[in-house]
Design a protein around this motif. Structure first.
Motif, PDB file in Angstrom:
ATOM      1  N   VAL A 184      38.232  44.122  44.096  1.00  0.00           N
ATOM      2  CA  VAL A 184      39.877  44.193  43.640  1.00  0.00           C
ATOM      3  C   VAL A 184      40.730  43.575  42.644  1.00  0.00           C
ATOM      4  N   PHE A 185      39.833  42.253  43.610  1.00  0.00           N
ATOM      5  CA  PHE A 185      40.403  41.293  41.909  1.00  0.00           C
ATOM      6  C   PHE A 185      40.096  40.810  41.351  1.00  0.00           C
ATOM      7  N   LEU A 186      38.727  41.223  40.498  1.00  0.00           N
ATOM      8  CA  LEU A 186      38.124  41.137  40.017  1.00  0.00           C
ATOM      9  C   LEU A 186      38.707  42.110  38.794  1.00  0.00           C
ATOM     10  N   SER A 187      38.984  43.263  39.341  1.00  0.00           N
ATOM     11  CA  SER A 187      39.786  44.495  38.875  1.00  0.00           C
ATOM     12  C   SER A 187      40.957  44.333  38.425  1.00  0.00           C
ATOM     13  N   CYS A 188      41.904  43.726  39.013  1.00  0.00           N
ATOM     14  CA  CYS A 188      43.086  43.218  38.540  1.00  0.00           C
ATOM     15  C   CYS A 188      42.783  42.015  37.697  1.00  0.00           C
TER      16      CYS A 188
ATOM     17  N   PHE B 296      41.939  44.570  34.406  1.00  0.00           N
ATOM     18  CA  PHE B 296      43.519  44.744  34.026  1.00  0.00           C
ATOM     19  C   PHE B 296      44.094  43.771  33.147  1.00  0.00           C
ATOM     20  N   ALA B 297      44.969  42.985  33.081  1.00  0.00           N
ATOM     21  CA  ALA B 297      45.647  42.059  32.737  1.00  0.00           C
ATOM     22  C   ALA B 297      44.604  41.778  31.329  1.00  0.00           C
ATOM     23  N   ALA B 298      43.850  41.318  30.944  1.00  0.00           N
ATOM     24  CA  ALA B 298      42.869  41.365  29.893  1.00  0.00           C
ATOM     25  C   ALA B 298      42.960  41.568  29.254  1.00  0.00           C
ATOM     26  N   ARG B 299      43.193  41.482  27.594  1.00  0.00           N
ATOM     27  CA  ARG B 299      43.228  42.537  26.751  1.00  0.00           C
ATOM     28  C   ARG B 299      41.902  43.258  26.182  1.00  0.00           C
ATOM     29  N   TYR B 300      40.928  42.508  26.633  1.00  0.00           N
ATOM     30  CA  TYR B 300      39.661  42.574  26.253  1.00  0.00           C
ATOM     31  C   TYR B 300      38.850  43.443  27.705  1.00  0.00           C
ATOM     32  N   ARG B 301      37.818  44.658  27.715  1.00  0.00           N
ATOM     33  CA  ARG B 301      37.018  44.766  28.636  1.00  0.00           C
ATOM     34  C   ARG B 301      35.536  44.328  28.874  1.00  0.00           C
TER      35      ARG B 301
ATOM     36  N   ILE C  48      37.188  32.849  42.571  1.00  0.00           N
ATOM     37  CA  ILE C  48      38.185  33.896  44.270  1.00  0.00           C
ATOM     38  C   ILE C  48      36.872  33.680  44.518  1.00  0.00           C
ATOM     39  N   CYS C  49      36.383  33.887  44.920  1.00  0.00           N
ATOM     40  CA  CYS C  49      34.854  33.433  45.838  1.00  0.00           C
ATOM     41  C   CYS C  49      35.617  31.768  46.811  1.00  0.00           C
ATOM     42  N   ASN C  50      35.757  31.302  45.765  1.00  0.00           N
ATOM     43  CA  ASN C  50      35.995  29.714  46.087  1.00  0.00           C
ATOM     44  C   ASN C  50      37.328  30.118  47.463  1.00  0.00           C
ATOM     45  N   ILE C  51      38.367  30.790  46.462  1.00  0.00           N
ATOM     46  CA  ILE C  51      39.410  30.615  47.350  1.00  0.00           C
ATOM     47  C   ILE C  51      39.278  31.635  49.016  1.00  0.00           C
TER      48      ILE C  51
END
Length: 125
Positions: A15-19, A22-27, A50-53
């Motif tokens: 989910v977080f990586l998808s966010c 979504f915010a990046a201007r590239y896929r 993310i994994c460290n958090i």
């Protein structure tokens, strides 16, 4: 408890990586498939961050809900730092440079995500 935390962590990572995607201007995954090393480096930094958090959140957890709360808070902070990184570099556009395979920018993006994840994680709870 470990299986529950692991399952939630995997779901949160997706989910977080998808966010971030979504915010990046590239896929991200399309660029990685094409061999864009800068995108791969930046994405690896986000995954590690993310994994460290999530790791810090697991240490703090009393319940699965505490884990989810702290990991959400930490990842929101990491996401905000991602947006600020773009804002505080007016000389060039980070996303554009990464999309064009500027590996130097990809390495800096990786370093910022990893470094700030340690600061964010240590400040949780």
């Amino acid at each position: 408890m470990t299986l529950g935390l692991f399952s939630v962590a995997i779901l949160e990572l997706i989910v977080f990586l998808s966010c971030f995607e979504f915010a990046a201007r590239y896929r991200c995954w399309n660029e990685i498939k094409r061999g864009n090393m800068a995108v791969a480096l930046a994405t690896a930094g986000k995954i590690f961050g993310i994994c460290n958090i999530l790791r810090y959140s697991a240490v703090l957890q009393g319940t699965i809900y505490d884990f989810m709360t702290w990991s959400f808070v930490g990842t929101v902070l990491l996401f905000i730092s991602y947006l600020l990184f773009e804002f505080v570099t007016p000389v060039f556009r980070i996303d554009r440079e990464i999309a064009e395979d500027n590996r130097a920018v990809g390495v800096i993006a990786l370093g910022i995500s990893v470094s700030l994840s340690f600061v964010i994680g240590a400040s949780l709870g």
